[in-house]
Write a protein that holds these residues in place. Sequence first.
Motif, PDB file in Angstrom:
ATOM      1  N   ARG A 164      52.043  17.569   2.421  1.00  0.00           N
ATOM      2  CA  ARG A 164      51.325  16.771   1.860  1.00  0.00           C
ATOM      3  C   ARG A 164      50.853  16.834   0.386  1.00  0.00           C
ATOM      4  N   GLU A 168      45.352  16.701  -0.240  1.00  0.00           N
ATOM      5  CA  GLU A 168      45.277  16.719   1.083  1.00  0.00           C
ATOM      6  C   GLU A 168      45.200  18.174   1.672  1.00  0.00           C
ATOM      7  N   ALA A 175      43.961  11.570   3.603  1.00  0.00           N
ATOM      8  CA  ALA A 175      45.176  10.796   3.652  1.00  0.00           C
ATOM      9  C   ALA A 175      45.873  10.491   2.437  1.00  0.00           C
ATOM     10  N   ARG A 234      50.920  14.380   7.632  1.00  0.00           N
ATOM     11  CA  ARG A 234      49.752  13.861   8.085  1.00  0.00           C
ATOM     12  C   ARG A 234      50.167  13.050   9.512  1.00  0.00           C
TER      13      ARG A 234
END
Lengths: 282, 98
Positions: A164, A168, A175, A234
């Motif tokens: 990510r 994050e 997100a 995620r």
Amino acid sequence: MSRESALVSADWVEEHKTDENVVLIEVDEDVSAYDAGHIAGAIKLDWRADLQDQVRRDFVNQEQFSALLSGRGVKNDDTVVLYGGNNNWFAAYAYWYFKLYGHGDVRLLDGGRKRWELDSRELTDDAVKRDATAYSAKEPDLNIRAFRDEVKDAIGVKNLVDVRSPDEYAGRLLAPAHLPQEQAQRAGHIPTAASIPWSKAANDDGTFRADDELKTLYADAGVDFGKDTIAYCRIGERSAHTWFVLHEILGQANVKNYDGSWTEWGSLVGVPVALGDEPGEA
Amino acid sequence: MCGAKKGGLDLKGVDIDKEAVIQGQVLRGDEPVGGAYVRLLDSSGEFTAEVPTSATGHFRFFAAPGSWTLRTLAPKADPVDHQVVAQYGEVAEVSVAV
């Protein structure tokens, strides 16, 4: 696997556009993108409606996948070429999925929809219909899929790669920044995971970087190529992109995608979480 | 202070007190450029997000407060960078010329 067997260029797609055994499939995060325009002859898979179980949080199963591809007119011996928006995130996710269910010849279009559009290549909104087939998916190959208990056991033992964005990873965002903030209960990362954003593996136009650049990228970030690796993000789509780089382009053995990813880990009771820019202790 | 400027994207349903919104439009001359790609890079230059522009050339990010770079890629144009500051309570509107 290698770059040559896993990737195709836009020119290759143009050269094979009348080849009946080549099936182009577009997979997007924005599932309306295909309808506005797609590569001629391409069919669409909806990553949420087609590839996810509609009740449990899980994949469609072997039978459902067989029925899906039969209905869309894909044969077991077809060469499937996947492409999509978002730098091929969801196309890579679908690629991993086809591999999970044992499809023989799957490729990714290097640069995906973005490179195609930036080159001003043709898109069409023509309807595409393929005759139904009798597709037969194999047993899921769990050598490329990780579940949470295995991830917990991998802390401090295997390579954990968090793909990510840095914000994050550190817990400053939950997100990607183009999506409203939602999902996991807690922010942060799995302790000992290296932060290697998926985007470092791609050029601005969405094509993959050269093999030597990719090897240097992961090695410099602390990935030990002698160990097994688990990638996560995620919801498992960006980490499918990194799984593709490590397993399919660089040919690393024992690389798994943890598709439960942060939306699962960040909501689990009884697991450790690290905050900040450092990997943290096991 | 809080609303998008005239011509910007509708902010209905967006709580700008809780989202640091960056949005805008990509233009070639007076013509909106749909299908361009806008990348959001953080203060270290690291990729954070990317969206294609709509048919009207619009784009939007939900960022964190701070300094960002927008990098715009469009067909037949060189990449264009814009510096932008995002904060709660105020929409950062950016017009990108390619």
